[in-house]
Design a protein around this motif. Structure first.
Motif, PDB file in Angstrom:
ATOM      1  N   GLU A 193      73.619  68.631  28.898  1.00  0.00           N
ATOM      2  CA  GLU A 193      74.009  69.770  29.732  1.00  0.00           C
ATOM      3  C   GLU A 193      75.503  70.042  29.600  1.00  0.00           C
ATOM      4  OE1 GLU A 193      70.652  68.869  33.201  1.00  0.00           O
ATOM      5  OE2 GLU A 193      72.744  68.268  33.463  1.00  0.00           O
ATOM      6  N   GLY A 194      76.295  68.979  29.623  1.00  0.00           N
ATOM      7  CA  GLY A 194      77.737  69.148  29.524  1.00  0.00           C
ATOM      8  C   GLY A 194      78.178  69.722  28.191  1.00  0.00           C
ATOM      9  N   PHE A 195      77.439  69.394  27.130  1.00  0.00           N
ATOM     10  CA  PHE A 195      77.802  69.883  25.806  1.00  0.00           C
ATOM     11  C   PHE A 195      77.462  71.366  25.636  1.00  0.00           C
ATOM     12  CE2 PHE A 195      77.160  70.026  21.076  1.00  0.00           C
ATOM     13  CZ  PHE A 195      78.459  69.710  20.726  1.00  0.00           C
ATOM     14  N   PHE A 196      76.366  71.812  26.265  1.00  0.00           N
ATOM     15  CA  PHE A 196      75.912  73.181  26.051  1.00  0.00           C
ATOM     16  C   PHE A 196      76.155  74.115  27.231  1.00  0.00           C
ATOM     17  CE2 PHE A 196      73.295  70.860  22.943  1.00  0.00           C
ATOM     18  CZ  PHE A 196      73.548  71.625  21.816  1.00  0.00           C
ATOM     19  N   SER A 209      80.129  74.011  21.300  1.00  0.00           N
ATOM     20  CA  SER A 209      78.701  74.025  20.973  1.00  0.00           C
ATOM     21  C   SER A 209      78.193  75.444  20.764  1.00  0.00           C
ATOM     22  CB  SER A 209      77.896  73.338  22.087  1.00  0.00           C
ATOM     23  OG  SER A 209      77.936  74.086  23.285  1.00  0.00           O
ATOM     24  N   TRP A 210      78.703  76.399  21.541  1.00  0.00           N
ATOM     25  CA  TRP A 210      78.269  77.792  21.392  1.00  0.00           C
ATOM     26  C   TRP A 210      78.689  78.340  20.031  1.00  0.00           C
ATOM     27  CZ3 TRP A 210      79.474  80.473  26.751  1.00  0.00           C
ATOM     28  CH2 TRP A 210      78.677  79.866  27.732  1.00  0.00           C
ATOM     29  N   PHE A 215      75.819  80.994  19.606  1.00  0.00           N
ATOM     30  CA  PHE A 215      75.428  81.588  20.887  1.00  0.00           C
ATOM     31  C   PHE A 215      76.550  82.481  21.404  1.00  0.00           C
ATOM     32  CE2 PHE A 215      75.141  81.110  25.630  1.00  0.00           C
ATOM     33  CZ  PHE A 215      74.022  81.912  25.781  1.00  0.00           C
ATOM     34  N   PRO A 216      76.280  83.743  21.747  1.00  0.00           N
ATOM     35  CA  PRO A 216      77.345  84.670  22.149  1.00  0.00           C
ATOM     36  C   PRO A 216      77.815  84.503  23.581  1.00  0.00           C
ATOM     37  CG  PRO A 216      75.243  85.794  22.192  1.00  0.00           C
ATOM     38  CD  PRO A 216      74.979  84.423  21.626  1.00  0.00           C
ATOM     39  N   GLY A 217      77.145  83.670  24.364  1.00  0.00           N
ATOM     40  CA  GLY A 217      77.571  83.475  25.735  1.00  0.00           C
ATOM     41  C   GLY A 217      77.037  84.539  26.674  1.00  0.00           C
ATOM     42  N   ALA A 218      77.709  84.696  27.804  1.00  0.00           N
ATOM     43  CA  ALA A 218      77.252  85.608  28.861  1.00  0.00           C
ATOM     44  C   ALA A 218      77.863  86.987  28.660  1.00  0.00           C
ATOM     45  CB  ALA A 218      77.622  85.039  30.226  1.00  0.00           C
ATOM     46  N   ARG A 219      77.448  87.660  27.619  1.00  0.00           N
ATOM     47  CA  ARG A 219      77.990  88.990  27.339  1.00  0.00           C
ATOM     48  C   ARG A 219      77.367  90.032  28.265  1.00  0.00           C
ATOM     49  NH1 ARG A 219      81.067  90.408  23.244  1.00  0.00           N
ATOM     50  NH2 ARG A 219      81.970  88.667  22.101  1.00  0.00           N
ATOM     51  N   TYR A 220      78.157  91.033  28.583  1.00  0.00           N
ATOM     52  CA  TYR A 220      77.764  92.018  29.589  1.00  0.00           C
ATOM     53  C   TYR A 220      76.701  92.978  29.095  1.00  0.00           C
ATOM     54  CZ  TYR A 220      78.262  95.909  32.866  1.00  0.00           C
ATOM     55  OH  TYR A 220      78.014  96.901  33.769  1.00  0.00           O
ATOM     56  N   ASP A 221      76.776  93.403  27.837  1.00  0.00           N
ATOM     57  CA  ASP A 221      75.930  94.512  27.381  1.00  0.00           C
ATOM     58  C   ASP A 221      75.666  94.377  25.879  1.00  0.00           C
ATOM     59  OD1 ASP A 221      74.616  96.863  26.993  1.00  0.00           O
ATOM     60  OD2 ASP A 221      76.113  98.129  27.954  1.00  0.00           O
ATOM     61  N   TYR A 222      74.397  94.531  25.494  1.00  0.00           N
ATOM     62  CA  TYR A 222      74.015  94.449  24.081  1.00  0.00           C
ATOM     63  C   TYR A 222      73.437  95.762  23.564  1.00  0.00           C
ATOM     64  CZ  TYR A 222      74.506  89.361  24.314  1.00  0.00           C
ATOM     65  OH  TYR A 222      74.995  88.093  24.460  1.00  0.00           O
ATOM     66  N   ARG A 223      73.531  96.837  24.341  1.00  0.00           N
ATOM     67  CA  ARG A 223      72.861  98.076  23.942  1.00  0.00           C
ATOM     68  C   ARG A 223      73.368  98.638  22.618  1.00  0.00           C
ATOM     69  NH1 ARG A 223      73.442 101.457  29.413  1.00  0.00           N
ATOM     70  NH2 ARG A 223      75.412 100.306  29.355  1.00  0.00           N
ATOM     71  N   ASP A 224      74.617  98.432  22.315  1.00  0.00           N
ATOM     72  CA  ASP A 224      75.173  98.955  21.057  1.00  0.00           C
ATOM     73  C   ASP A 224      74.672  98.182  19.839  1.00  0.00           C
ATOM     74  OD1 ASP A 224      76.585 100.817  22.482  1.00  0.00           O
ATOM     75  OD2 ASP A 224      78.448  99.658  22.523  1.00  0.00           O
ATOM     76  N   PHE A 225      74.004  97.048  20.076  1.00  0.00           N
ATOM     77  CA  PHE A 225      73.623  96.192  18.954  1.00  0.00           C
ATOM     78  C   PHE A 225      72.108  96.034  18.806  1.00  0.00           C
ATOM     79  CE2 PHE A 225      77.604  94.815  20.868  1.00  0.00           C
ATOM     80  CZ  PHE A 225      78.474  94.945  19.799  1.00  0.00           C
ATOM     81  N   ILE A 226      71.336  96.670  19.683  1.00  0.00           N
ATOM     82  CA  ILE A 226      69.885  96.475  19.686  1.00  0.00           C
ATOM     83  C   ILE A 226      69.250  96.880  18.358  1.00  0.00           C
ATOM     84  CG2 ILE A 226      67.740  97.298  20.725  1.00  0.00           C
ATOM     85  CD1 ILE A 226      69.181  97.352  23.394  1.00  0.00           C
TER      86      ILE A 226
END
Length: 250
Positions: A193-196, A209-210, A215-226
């Motif tokens: 858990e601590g690593f990820f 680790s990300w 892993f892109p993390g907690a990004r706000y919006d992916y609509r431009d990339f769908i």
């Protein structure tokens, strides 16, 4: 049979119905989208912030425990060409912060008896809280190592440490006050858990680790990339606390 109408990517049928109903209630007959510009008018987690601690140094572990737990996480996640080891990644710091917080005392779990040995499907049935498990387990492990090797766990060679951890995992070591397999499972789970986990909790230093797994993390919006299929976007990971770019005034 009439085919269901398609919705926009990322939009559910429930949302379409809700928007249409709101538009009809207003008498407009159509729904209009709104575009927000500039910094949002809210702060992330303003109503329910993640439990973090600003204090420096160790908040739960004592010096002897720090030496042992840092040695353990470094064997569970050894440094290699892909990433730093568990110690450098802050896994022990993550565990320390979790034990200092509400998780350490299982404040959000029912912890009243009776306590009986359960089946694997029933999950954890131990009366011990994480704080008790680490305090008892780390002391018992060092006591066993002193008896068997005349050294503490952190003083053993890497190979000897691996052998001890393997024996713990199999339940082959008798620790005082706690089952060795249960203690190993607890430490392995929290180290992972601590690593990820998000770096806000003390581990995953520099989002190592990300970055390693993309892993892109907690990004706000992916609509431009769908619609951008089979393309390596190479996102810089973003923490749940947000990105500095999001806070700029537009």
């Amino acid at each position: 049979m009439r085919k269901p109408q398609k919705t926009l990517p990322g939009v559910t049928r429930r949302q379409v119905l809700a928007w249409s109903g709101a538009a009809l209630a207003l008498g407009t007959g159509s729904a209009k989208a709104a575009t927000l510009t500039g910094a949002p008018g809210w702060e992330p987690f303003a109503d329910n912030p993640p439990e973090t601690f600003d204090g420096k140094g160790w908040l739960f572990f004592n010096d002897a425990e720090v030496a042992t737990i840092e040695a353990i996480v470094d064997r569970l996640i050894p440094e290699d060409e892909l990433s730093m080891g568990g110690k450098a990644a802050g896994c022990a710091v993550f565990i320390d912060r979790q034990l200092h917080g509400f998780y350490g005392n299982f404040e959000r779990l029912y912890m009243e008896g009776p306590f009986h040995e359960g089946t694997p499907e029933q999950g954890d049935q131990s009366p011990l809280t994480p704080r008790q498990r680490y305090r008892i387990g780390l002391a018992a492990l060092d006591k066993w190592c002193q008896k068997q090797h005349s050294k503490g766990f952190h003083e053993l060679s890497g190979d000897d440490q691996d052998n001890v951890l393997a024996a713990l995992e199999k339940g082959e070591i008798a620790l005082e006050g706690i089952k060795s397999a249960d203690f190993f499972a607890q430490v392995l789970s929290n180290t992972t858990e601590g690593f990820f986990a998000d770096p806000v909790y003390g581990g995953n230093r520099d989002m190592v680790s990300w970055k390693m797994i993309g892993f892109p993390g907690a990004r706000y919006d992916y609509r431009d990339f769908i619609e951008r299929h089979n393309e390596e976007l190479k996102f810089t990971p973003v923490s749940i606390t947000g990105s500095a770019d999001w806070m700029k005034k537009g």
